[in-house]
Structure formats: structure tokens, C-alpha cells
Design a protein around this motif. Sequence first.
Motif, mmCIF file in Angstrom:
data_model
loop_
_atom_site.group_PDB
_atom_site.id
_atom_site.type_symbol
_atom_site.label_atom_id
_atom_site.label_comp_id
_atom_site.label_asym_id
_atom_site.label_seq_id
_atom_site.Cartn_x
_atom_site.Cartn_y
_atom_site.Cartn_z
ATOM 1 N N MET A 1 0.852 -1.178 0.000
ATOM 2 C CA MET A 1 0.000 0.000 0.000
ATOM 3 C C MET A 1 0.890 1.232 0.000
ATOM 4 O O MET A 1 1.862 1.314 0.729
ATOM 5 C CB MET A 1 -0.897 0.014 1.230
ATOM 6 N N LYS A 2 0.536 2.190 -0.827
ATOM 7 C CA LYS A 2 1.276 3.441 -0.881
ATOM 8 C C LYS A 2 0.362 4.559 -0.392
ATOM 9 O O LYS A 2 -0.770 4.682 -0.839
ATOM 10 C CB LYS A 2 1.740 3.738 -2.297
ATOM 11 N N VAL A 3 0.876 5.355 0.562
ATOM 12 C CA VAL A 3 0.101 6.466 1.104
ATOM 13 C C VAL A 3 0.863 7.768 0.903
ATOM 14 O O VAL A 3 2.063 7.772 0.670
ATOM 15 C CB VAL A 3 -0.226 6.279 2.608
ATOM 16 N N CYS A 4 0.120 8.850 1.019
ATOM 17 C CA CYS A 4 0.702 10.189 0.954
ATOM 18 C C CYS A 4 0.239 10.943 2.193
ATOM 19 O O CYS A 4 -0.959 11.196 2.363
ATOM 20 C CB CYS A 4 0.245 10.919 -0.303
ATOM 21 N N GLY A 5 1.179 11.280 3.073
ATOM 22 C CA GLY A 5 0.877 12.098 4.232
ATOM 23 C C GLY A 5 0.853 13.554 3.810
ATOM 24 O O GLY A 5 1.708 13.994 3.036
ATOM 25 N N VAL A 6 -0.135 14.300 4.277
ATOM 26 C CA VAL A 6 -0.296 15.702 3.886
ATOM 27 C C VAL A 6 -0.454 16.570 5.123
ATOM 28 O O VAL A 6 -1.268 16.268 6.002
ATOM 29 C CB VAL A 6 -1.535 15.902 2.978
ATOM 30 N N GLU A 7 0.331 17.640 5.156
ATOM 31 C CA GLU A 7 0.115 18.682 6.156
ATOM 32 C C GLU A 7 -0.251 19.941 5.388
ATOM 33 O O GLU A 7 0.478 20.357 4.483
ATOM 34 C CB GLU A 7 1.365 18.945 6.998
ATOM 35 N N LEU A 8 -1.385 20.536 5.740
ATOM 36 C CA LEU A 8 -1.818 21.782 5.107
ATOM 37 C C LEU A 8 -1.377 22.937 5.990
ATOM 38 O O LEU A 8 -1.745 23.005 7.159
ATOM 39 C CB LEU A 8 -3.334 21.777 4.913
ATOM 40 N N LYS A 9 -0.578 23.818 5.420
ATOM 41 C CA LYS A 9 -0.011 24.918 6.186
ATOM 42 C C LYS A 9 -0.038 26.165 5.315
ATOM 43 O O LYS A 9 0.585 26.188 4.254
ATOM 44 C CB LYS A 9 1.423 24.561 6.577
ATOM 45 N N GLY A 10 -0.779 27.175 5.767
ATOM 46 C CA GLY A 10 -0.894 28.391 4.961
ATOM 47 C C GLY A 10 -1.587 28.071 3.652
ATOM 48 O O GLY A 10 -2.689 27.551 3.635
ATOM 49 N N ASN A 11 -0.894 28.336 2.546
ATOM 50 C CA ASN A 11 -1.463 28.027 1.227
ATOM 51 C C ASN A 11 -0.689 26.894 0.553
ATOM 52 O O ASN A 11 -0.653 26.791 -0.663
ATOM 53 C CB ASN A 11 -1.485 29.273 0.345
ATOM 54 N N GLU A 12 -0.075 26.015 1.375
ATOM 55 C CA GLU A 12 0.711 24.902 0.851
ATOM 56 C C GLU A 12 0.213 23.559 1.372
ATOM 57 O O GLU A 12 -0.226 23.455 2.517
ATOM 58 C CB GLU A 12 2.180 25.035 1.265
ATOM 59 N N ALA A 13 0.310 22.567 0.515
ATOM 60 C CA ALA A 13 0.085 21.181 0.905
ATOM 61 C C ALA A 13 1.454 20.519 0.889
ATOM 62 O O ALA A 13 2.039 20.308 -0.171
ATOM 63 C CB ALA A 13 -0.867 20.492 -0.064
ATOM 64 N N ILE A 14 1.988 20.234 2.066
ATOM 65 C CA ILE A 14 3.299 19.603 2.201
ATOM 66 C C ILE A 14 3.061 18.102 2.218
ATOM 67 O O ILE A 14 2.224 17.612 2.987
ATOM 68 C CB ILE A 14 4.006 20.075 3.475
ATOM 69 N N ILE A 15 3.798 17.365 1.368
ATOM 70 C CA ILE A 15 3.511 15.944 1.207
ATOM 71 C C ILE A 15 4.720 15.058 1.516
ATOM 72 O O ILE A 15 5.861 15.498 1.465
ATOM 73 C CB ILE A 15 2.992 15.629 -0.204
ATOM 74 N N CYS A 16 4.408 13.815 1.817
ATOM 75 C CA CYS A 16 5.422 12.780 2.020
ATOM 76 C C CYS A 16 4.831 11.458 1.536
ATOM 77 O O CYS A 16 3.804 11.012 2.057
ATOM 78 C CB CYS A 16 5.809 12.669 3.491
ATOM 79 N N LEU A 17 5.460 10.859 0.531
ATOM 80 C CA LEU A 17 5.023 9.555 0.034
ATOM 81 C C LEU A 17 5.682 8.461 0.860
ATOM 82 O O LEU A 17 6.855 8.566 1.231
ATOM 83 C CB LEU A 17 5.412 9.380 -1.430
ATOM 84 N N MET A 18 4.919 7.389 1.113
ATOM 85 C CA MET A 18 5.438 6.280 1.908
ATOM 86 C C MET A 18 4.711 5.011 1.488
ATOM 87 O O MET A 18 3.517 5.045 1.199
ATOM 88 C CB MET A 18 5.185 6.564 3.393
ATOM 89 N N SER A 19 5.456 3.917 1.451
ATOM 90 C CA SER A 19 4.810 2.642 1.159
ATOM 91 C C SER A 19 5.290 1.591 2.141
ATOM 92 O O SER A 19 6.369 1.710 2.726
ATOM 93 C CB SER A 19 5.072 2.203 -0.283
ATOM 94 N N LEU A 20 4.482 0.569 2.307
ATOM 95 C CA LEU A 20 4.789 -0.541 3.199
ATOM 96 C C LEU A 20 4.735 -1.810 2.375
ATOM 97 O O LEU A 20 3.728 -2.113 1.738
ATOM 98 C CB LEU A 20 3.767 -0.602 4.339
ATOM 99 N N SER A 21 5.845 -2.542 2.365
ATOM 100 C CA SER A 21 5.912 -3.784 1.614
ATOM 101 C C SER A 21 6.712 -4.798 2.419
ATOM 102 O O SER A 21 7.877 -4.545 2.757
ATOM 103 C CB SER A 21 6.570 -3.527 0.253
#
Length: 142
Positions: A1-21
Amino acid sequence: MKVCGVELKGNEAIICLMSLSDGLIDLPDCRVRRLTLVDVNSRDQLIDFQFAFAKLMEDYKVDKVIIRQRPTKGKFSGSANGFKMEAAIQLSDGFEVETLSATEIKEQLSHNPIPIPFTSTGLKAFQEPAFTTAFAAISRKK
């Protein structure tokens, strides 16, 4: 499974992709670390933001997007800009969207601590909240 963590800050969506295998966490390289919504009052800009986010998730074959929930009132409440971006992400097609509160993330991390120091991940410091959000979601017992 691949997920994308998102933090919304101001007018930006800060992302981090991560997968578990096979019990191993992978942090795949991503062409962007954040998406910016320049003019939150522009319908066209909001549509462009939504398209760019959805295209990024499609390109990296993300199954689920996990948004770090922000309080609606109080000292650390989210801005209207952030809630517009959250709505744009939630209304996108092609992937599941879930929000996790800070309390849920903290509780999950107490049960499943992050196995490596954040500085060893190769991510930028501003991506840490998105990283912890993704890790908390991906390490949950189903």
C-alpha cells in the motif's frame, strides 16, 4: 500500500510519500515536496491545485491520502485556505482520503514508534509532520 501524508499549512500542501511492503517502510523519491495554491479566491487556481494534486497521486500510484487534521477553532486552528485545499483534495477521484487528528497520530506513534530518526530519512525538515502522519496511518493494525 502506498500512502501520501499531507500537512496543510498556509497556502501549501506539504507531502510525504510512503509505502509498506513486506514489513519494510519505503520513502520513494517524489518530484515535488509541496504544492502551493497561489490565489485561494480564484476558482481556476483551486481547480489547477486539485488537478495537480490528483495527477501527482495518479503518477505515483498512491492508494490513500492521509491529511493531518487541524482544529477548527482555537490558537492552532486551520485557516480558510487550508480548509479549501482540504476540500479540493477530498473531492478528487482516484484515491481514498482520510484525516487523522494529532491525538490519533500521537496514540499510534506510542504503539508503533518510528524506527529511525527523522534526520536519517533524507526528507526536508518541513516534511516531518507529513512524514509522521503517513507513518501513523501506514503502521496501524487493520
